[in-house]
Scaffold this motif. Structure first.
Motif, PDB file in Angstrom:
ATOM      1  N   LYS A 190       9.420   5.813 -15.836  1.00 46.80           N
ATOM      2  CA  LYS A 190      10.485   4.799 -15.922  1.00 46.80           C
ATOM      3  C   LYS A 190      10.767   4.251 -14.524  1.00 46.80           C
ATOM      4  O   LYS A 190      10.787   3.055 -14.302  1.00 46.80           O
ATOM      5  N   ARG A 191      10.925   5.190 -13.558  1.00 50.91           N
ATOM      6  CA  ARG A 191      11.208   4.767 -12.174  1.00 50.91           C
ATOM      7  C   ARG A 191      10.067   5.270 -11.301  1.00 50.91           C
ATOM      8  O   ARG A 191       9.864   6.480 -11.172  1.00 50.91           O
ATOM      9  N   GLY A 193       8.410   5.299  -7.529  1.00 47.73           N
ATOM     10  CA  GLY A 193       8.545   5.026  -6.099  1.00 47.73           C
ATOM     11  C   GLY A 193       7.157   4.913  -5.482  1.00 47.73           C
ATOM     12  O   GLY A 193       6.216   5.590  -5.918  1.00 47.73           O
ATOM     13  N   ARG A 209       3.942  -1.496 -12.879  1.00 46.72           N
ATOM     14  CA  ARG A 209       5.014  -2.445 -13.225  1.00 46.72           C
ATOM     15  C   ARG A 209       4.649  -3.196 -14.501  1.00 46.72           C
ATOM     16  O   ARG A 209       5.466  -3.346 -15.411  1.00 46.72           O
ATOM     17  N   ALA A 213       6.944   0.156 -15.752  1.00 49.98           N
ATOM     18  CA  ALA A 213       7.723   0.937 -14.785  1.00 49.98           C
ATOM     19  C   ALA A 213       8.594   0.016 -13.929  1.00 49.98           C
ATOM     20  O   ALA A 213       8.252  -1.135 -13.693  1.00 49.98           O
ATOM     21  N   GLU A 214       9.709   0.587 -13.492  1.00 41.76           N
ATOM     22  CA  GLU A 214      10.570  -0.109 -12.522  1.00 41.76           C
ATOM     23  C   GLU A 214      10.086   0.378 -11.154  1.00 41.76           C
ATOM     24  O   GLU A 214      10.163   1.582 -10.865  1.00 41.76           O
ATOM     25  N   THR A 216       9.797   0.596  -7.020  1.00 42.16           N
ATOM     26  CA  THR A 216      10.427   0.388  -5.703  1.00 42.16           C
ATOM     27  C   THR A 216       9.440   0.824  -4.637  1.00 42.16           C
ATOM     28  O   THR A 216       8.938   1.953  -4.674  1.00 42.16           O
ATOM     29  N   VAL A 278      17.427   7.603  -3.460  1.00 38.39           N
ATOM     30  CA  VAL A 278      16.991   7.063  -4.755  1.00 38.39           C
ATOM     31  C   VAL A 278      16.165   8.121  -5.473  1.00 38.39           C
ATOM     32  O   VAL A 278      15.437   8.894  -4.837  1.00 38.39           O
ATOM     33  N   GLU A 279      16.283   8.122  -6.779  1.00 36.09           N
ATOM     34  CA  GLU A 279      15.507   9.101  -7.561  1.00 36.09           C
ATOM     35  C   GLU A 279      14.410   8.399  -8.328  1.00 36.09           C
ATOM     36  O   GLU A 279      14.616   7.305  -8.867  1.00 36.09           O
ATOM     37  N   PHE A 280      13.251   9.023  -8.341  1.00 38.88           N
ATOM     38  CA  PHE A 280      12.095   8.481  -9.062  1.00 38.88           C
ATOM     39  C   PHE A 280      11.545   9.546 -10.004  1.00 38.88           C
ATOM     40  O   PHE A 280      11.712  10.738  -9.786  1.00 38.88           O
ATOM     41  N   ASP A 281      10.847   9.078 -11.037  1.00 33.22           N
ATOM     42  CA  ASP A 281      10.150  10.031 -11.915  1.00 33.22           C
ATOM     43  C   ASP A 281       8.838  10.462 -11.278  1.00 33.22           C
ATOM     44  O   ASP A 281       8.376  11.580 -11.470  1.00 33.22           O
TER      45      ASP A 281
END
Ligand code: FAD
Ligand code: NAI
Length: 482
Positions: A190-191, A193, A209, A213-214, A216, A278-281
């Motif tokens: 989902k997230r 990095g 993306r 995925a979101e 960053t 920031v948190e990422f999966d």
């Protein structure tokens, strides 16, 4: 096959396997040693490029672009897609199949050219009468010694791990992914990095993306794509950040990476702002690569390395040892498959008494984002810095009929030519099929063409290549369609 060869190549990536093929074609008894294996334990020559680089990344870029087009692009063409669904396992299996086809292709070429292939590790053992001894270790067999007049080291590179506060953040390919992990995520995070907004970051960030995925991206430098022409980098920045929603943070200093819940937390500070967490999966680390020299026993024979750990070579890939050559990612220069291949061919020619040649000024660069970015030669900022008097011609794909028909009018072609002689000094493309279009520019530069030469060549209509012609016309301020 005896253990005595004219040439032993250590490493079977695009540098090594191509060097071996050319050497064999030139009549030299050739062996190639490569340690790549499939997850099932079969030989997988082709190196980073074939197994965890160029080929699988382009397979996933194509699949993910198809998915994006089906979801967002087809409607404009009057094609309605209902019930669109992603079968990631199948997408990854297709990518693996493409890789296997390339592995098999290289094994076929080894057989066809009578190259002795050893699927194991190679290391220097010492000198031999008129050459070198190389130890080969193949799993499940006794080590053997090969002797050769010439040894070509083509051992490639490995991903560089992130270092935070002097401590390495190791790749586990579960939460912290290198290129291999980034090409094999079993589910869309989902997230996501990404540390490093370079070539791998942009390509792999684009893949995930598009699949949902979101993304960053945290980039250490204050400048986006400093190697590209500024106009191209600015256009890419607009398209990727505003158009596609990639969040790219420049000037980001990563201060801490910790496990958090089932994912990973990154603390960073950017451009004087307060630190953020920031948190990422999942986290992809793509901050460059380091040459592979460990395990070669370079010290046994006194093979010299430079400060970066790359093998020290001259302009013709000669090391400090007679008859020992090194090519590709393990030496200086751009880490590109086609650069490795060119060096491989040139070295084989030199060993056979010929004249190999690699022109570093005409090595093309490509970033396979959508739109693609490709260039060859000098950027405008380089010409300014070097005080070169130049003229510039630019043509936007928005005014190109084929691009309109394709439905992809983003970007432009930009040609830089010497103001006095009109000789082409650099060509920069951002737009559809830039990777293919740049080939014309490479040919032009190799033949020392003037911009006017490109402008006077008949380009088929309607093609994207007409944008190249129009940019060349624009250098002489005589554009027709602008
Ligand atoms: P490698 O391909 O790394 O091959 C070296 C081989 O030697 C490997 O199989 C290695 O395991 C083996 N080896 C190492 N040590 C030993 C030893 N002691 N004994 C036996 N074998 C050994 N470049 C492009 O031009 N275009 C692209 O689109 C592109 N995409 C990429 C995408 C990704 C994700 C990555 C990571 C890289 C990409 N690259 C691309 C870069 C490209 O993959 C490299 O520049 C290229 O593979 C270098 O070729 P090489 O032959 O020098 O080394
Ligand atoms: P890269 O050099 O392209 O990008 C690395 C990026 O990470 C840079 O922008 C750098 O400033 C940044 N960085 C470095 N340290 C950092 C840190 N601590 N924190 C945040 N950012 C940091 O390297 P990349 O993307 O890893 O690719 C490796 C090589 O593989 C490249 O040299 C490239 O040539 C090759 N490659 C080529 C491709 C192509 O030809 N299409 C595709 C993918 C890779």
């Amino acid at each position: 096959m005896s253990g005595q060869f004219d040439v032993v190549v250590i490493g079977g990536g695009p540098g090594g396997y191509i060097a071996a093929i050319r050497a064999a074609q030139l009549g030299l008894a050739t062996a190639c040693i490569d340690d790549g294996v499939t997850p099932g334990g079969k030989a997988a020559p082709g190196g980073t490029c074939t197994n965890v680089g160029c080929i699988p990344s382009k397979a996933l870029l194509q699949s993910s672009e198809n998915y994006e087009q089906a979801g967002h692009g087809f409607a404009e063409h009057g094609i309605e897609v209902k019930g669109l669904a992603l079968d990631l396992a199948r997408m990854l299996a297709r990518k693996d199949k493409v890789v296997r086809q390339n592995n098999e292709g290289i094994l076929y070429l080894f057989r066809k050219n009578r190259i002795a292939f050893f699927n194991g590790r190679g290391a220097f053992e010492g000198g031999a009468e008129n050459g070198w001894r190389v130890k080969v270790t193949v799993a499940g067999t006794e080590p053997q010694t090969l002797t050769a007049r010439h040894v070509v080291v083509a051992t490639g590179s490995s991903p560089r791990a992130l270092s935070v506060g002097g401590a390495a953040v190791p790749f586990d390919n579960r939460l912290v992914l290198d290129n291999a992990g980034a090409l094999a995520m079993p589910a869309v995070p989902k997230r996501l990095g990404v540390i490093g907004a370079g070539v791998i970051g942009l390509e792999m960030g684009s893949v995930w993306r598009r699949l949902g995925a979101e993304v960053t991206m945290l980039e250490m430098l204050d400048v986006f794509l400093p190697g590209a022409d500024e106009a191209v980098a600015n256009e890419a920045w607009k398209i990727f950040t505003r158009g596609q929603g990639l969040a790219i943070v420049l000037g980001a200093e990563v201060r801490e990476v910790t496990q958090a819940g089932g994912g990973i937390a990154v603390e960073y500070a950017a451009q004087g702002a307060a630190a953020r967490r920031v948190e990422f999966d999942r986290l992809i680390v793509s901050i460059g690569r380091v040459p592979n020299t460990a395990g070669l026993a370079a010290e046994t024979v006194g093979l010299e390395l430079d400060a970066r750990g790359a093998i020290e070579v001259d302009a013709e890939c000669r090391t400090n040892l007679p008859g020992v050559w090194a090519i590709g990612d393990v030496v200086r220069g751009p880490m590109l498959a086609h650069k490795a291949e060119e060096e491989g061919v040139a070295v084989a020619e030199r060993i056979a008494g010929g004249h190999g040649h690699v022109d570093f000024n005409t090595i093309p660069w490509v970033i396979y984002t959508a739109p693609e970015i490709a260039w060859v030669g000098c950027t405008e900022q380089q010409l300014k810095r070097d005080g070169v008097d130049y003229r510039c011609g630019q043509f936007a794909f928005a005014a190109n009929g084929r691009a309109r028909a394709l439905g992809d009018t983003r970007g432009f072609v930009k040609i830089l030519a010497d103001a006095a002689t009109d000789r082409v000094l650099g060509v920069h493309v951002i737009g559809p099929m830039a990777s293919e279009l740049v080939a014309e520019a490479v040919v032009a530069m190799e033949f020392h063409a003037a911009a006017e030469d490109i402008a006077l060549i008949c380009h088929a209509h309607p093609t994207l290549s007409e944008a190249m012609k129009e940019a060349a016309l624009a250098v002489g301020k005589r554009g027709l369609n602008a």
